[in-house]
Motif scaffolding. Structure first.
Motif, PDB file in Angstrom:
ATOM      1  N   ARG A 196      -2.211  -2.231 -20.627  1.00  0.00           N
ATOM      2  CA  ARG A 196      -2.687  -2.741 -19.331  1.00  0.00           C
ATOM      3  C   ARG A 196      -2.660  -4.271 -19.317  1.00  0.00           C
ATOM      4  O   ARG A 196      -2.340  -4.892 -18.306  1.00  0.00           O
ATOM      5  CB  ARG A 196      -4.084  -2.200 -19.023  1.00  0.00           C
ATOM      6  CG  ARG A 196      -4.057  -0.693 -18.715  1.00  0.00           C
ATOM      7  CD  ARG A 196      -5.435  -0.118 -18.445  1.00  0.00           C
ATOM      8  NE  ARG A 196      -6.109  -0.710 -17.297  1.00  0.00           N
ATOM      9  CZ  ARG A 196      -5.809  -0.472 -16.028  1.00  0.00           C
ATOM     10  NH1 ARG A 196      -4.823   0.361 -15.737  1.00  0.00           N
ATOM     11  NH2 ARG A 196      -6.478  -1.056 -15.047  1.00  0.00           N
ATOM     12  N   ALA A 197      -2.984  -4.869 -20.456  1.00  0.00           N
ATOM     13  CA  ALA A 197      -2.952  -6.335 -20.530  1.00  0.00           C
ATOM     14  C   ALA A 197      -1.526  -6.855 -20.342  1.00  0.00           C
ATOM     15  O   ALA A 197      -1.309  -7.874 -19.681  1.00  0.00           O
ATOM     16  CB  ALA A 197      -3.521  -6.803 -21.864  1.00  0.00           C
ATOM     17  N   MET A 198      -0.558  -6.162 -20.903  1.00  0.00           N
ATOM     18  CA  MET A 198       0.831  -6.625 -20.743  1.00  0.00           C
ATOM     19  C   MET A 198       1.242  -6.592 -19.267  1.00  0.00           C
ATOM     20  O   MET A 198       1.883  -7.524 -18.768  1.00  0.00           O
ATOM     21  CB  MET A 198       1.777  -5.751 -21.568  1.00  0.00           C
ATOM     22  CG  MET A 198       1.702  -6.065 -23.041  1.00  0.00           C
ATOM     23  SD  MET A 198       3.132  -5.450 -23.929  1.00  0.00           S
ATOM     24  CE  MET A 198       2.651  -5.873 -25.605  1.00  0.00           C
ATOM     25  N   ILE A 199       0.849  -5.525 -18.581  1.00  0.00           N
ATOM     26  CA  ILE A 199       1.211  -5.413 -17.156  1.00  0.00           C
ATOM     27  C   ILE A 199       0.537  -6.537 -16.366  1.00  0.00           C
ATOM     28  O   ILE A 199       1.155  -7.187 -15.517  1.00  0.00           O
ATOM     29  CB  ILE A 199       0.808  -4.022 -16.609  1.00  0.00           C
ATOM     30  CG1 ILE A 199       1.608  -2.931 -17.324  1.00  0.00           C
ATOM     31  CG2 ILE A 199       1.019  -3.952 -15.098  1.00  0.00           C
ATOM     32  CD1 ILE A 199       1.080  -1.520 -17.117  1.00  0.00           C
ATOM     33  N   LYS A 200      -0.711  -6.787 -16.677  1.00  0.00           N
ATOM     34  CA  LYS A 200      -1.455  -7.858 -15.983  1.00  0.00           C
ATOM     35  C   LYS A 200      -0.817  -9.231 -16.266  1.00  0.00           C
ATOM     36  O   LYS A 200      -0.567 -10.027 -15.352  1.00  0.00           O
ATOM     37  CB  LYS A 200      -2.924  -7.816 -16.446  1.00  0.00           C
ATOM     38  CG  LYS A 200      -3.644  -9.119 -16.532  1.00  0.00           C
ATOM     39  CD  LYS A 200      -4.054  -9.695 -15.181  1.00  0.00           C
ATOM     40  CE  LYS A 200      -4.589 -11.118 -15.367  1.00  0.00           C
ATOM     41  NZ  LYS A 200      -4.683 -11.864 -14.136  1.00  0.00           N
ATOM     42  N   VAL A 201      -0.571  -9.520 -17.530  1.00  0.00           N
ATOM     43  CA  VAL A 201      -0.075 -10.844 -17.910  1.00  0.00           C
ATOM     44  C   VAL A 201       1.338 -11.076 -17.356  1.00  0.00           C
ATOM     45  O   VAL A 201       1.645 -12.157 -16.838  1.00  0.00           O
ATOM     46  CB  VAL A 201      -0.115 -11.004 -19.454  1.00  0.00           C
ATOM     47  CG1 VAL A 201       0.598 -12.263 -19.907  1.00  0.00           C
ATOM     48  CG2 VAL A 201      -1.564 -11.012 -19.943  1.00  0.00           C
ATOM     49  N   ALA A 202       2.170 -10.053 -17.423  1.00  0.00           N
ATOM     50  CA  ALA A 202       3.542 -10.212 -16.908  1.00  0.00           C
ATOM     51  C   ALA A 202       3.535 -10.364 -15.390  1.00  0.00           C
ATOM     52  O   ALA A 202       4.332 -11.126 -14.836  1.00  0.00           O
ATOM     53  CB  ALA A 202       4.390  -9.007 -17.309  1.00  0.00           C
TER      54      ALA A 202
END
Ligand SMILES: NC(=O)c1ccc[n+]([C@@H]2O[C@H](COP(=O)([O-])OP(=O)(O)OC[C@H]3O[C@@H](n4cnc5c(N)ncnc54)[C@H](OP(=O)(O)O)[C@@H]3O)[C@@H](O)[C@H]2O)c1
Length: 225
Positions: A196-202
């Motif tokens: 979920r963090a990767m989706i948010k950060v990207a």
């Protein structure tokens, strides 16, 4: 967002793939893998490729992406530096250099690990090599690059590591990791939070370019449902 994913068969990559497939903000996922998994999903395309030091043969498949989540990696345990370097630095750079040249708008997220040595000069071999890899990625002309440096990761949803050492470690810690996470939520992350963090950060960026567990969990919590 169109995502290209490396390492989807591993513990971190499986978690990231799961969240990408569940999240409506991710339109498609192209998973580059050396072995076919047979996994199917409307949003998923799996591309089997043998030579992870040279992706030019599949270059035409690698365009049009908004994000690359690079979860491919190995444990340095029992490895010679040259072998660890080949997988950690050379394979990452082979993919990253080509992607940067083909996708000027791509955000690249690399999974390194807690303790990575940005000076590249320390005494710990894996930390130096990961540090060199991170530094080289920061120099590439991506739209943005972020380094995820997780420490302890609790695997969720039946996900298991491919690395025997990690499997053993997580089998032993499985009994108390959830309690530790309740007591010290910032010190432990989960495969779900990493994804979920990767989706948010990207998709929306993050104030720091190097994220440890606290930041990973923070970023994951900022991803609206
Ligand atoms: N798990 C943790 O607790 C943890 C904590 C901190 C940092 N990390 C870092 O996160 C990254 C991923 O870890 P993980 O636990 O997900 O590892 P893992 O379960 O062992 O998975 C490794 C992934 O990398 C791929 N891979 C390894 N060697 C390869 C090679 N020579 N050619 C092509 N693909 C290769 C594997 O593909 P195959 O399926 O084809 O083997 C698999 O998809 C690593 O860099 C690790 O250091 C992990």
């Amino acid at each position: 967002m169109k995502v290209i994913l490396f390492g989807a068969t591993g513990m971190v990559g499986q978690g990231v793939l799961r969240e990408c497939l569940l999240d409506p903000r991710v339109e498609t996922v192209l998973s580059i893998t050396r072995t076919a998994t047979g996994q199917t999903h409307d949003k998923l395309r799996e591309l089997v490729h043998r030579d992870f030091l040279d992706f030019t043969a599949i270059a035409s498949d690698l365009t049009g992406f908004g994000a690359c989540f690079f979860c491919l990696g190995i444990s340095s345990f029992g490895m010679k530096e040259a072998d660890y370097y080949r997988v950690t630095y050379e394979m990452t750079m082979a993919a990253a250099q080509l992607l940067a040249s083909l996708n000027p708008g791509v955000t690249f997220i690399y999974v390194s690990g807690l303790g990575t040595d940005s000076t590249e000069q320390g005494r710990t071999m894996w930390a130096r090599v990961k540090g060199k890899t991170e530094n080289a990625l920061f120099r590439l002309p991506f739209k943005a690059a972020y380094m995820f440096r997780p420490g302890a990761i609790q695997p969720l949803h039946g996900i298991k590591s491919k690395t025997a050492l990690y499997r053993m470690m997580y089998a032993v810690t499985a009994l108390f990791l959830p309690t530790l996470k309740e007591l010290f939520p910032d010190s432990i992350t989960t495969t779900e939070q990493v994804g979920r963090a990767m989706i948010k950060v990207a998709g929306q960026g993050y104030p720091k370019t190097i994220l440890e567990n606290r930041d990973i969990n923070q970023a994951a919590s900022e991803l609206n449902p």
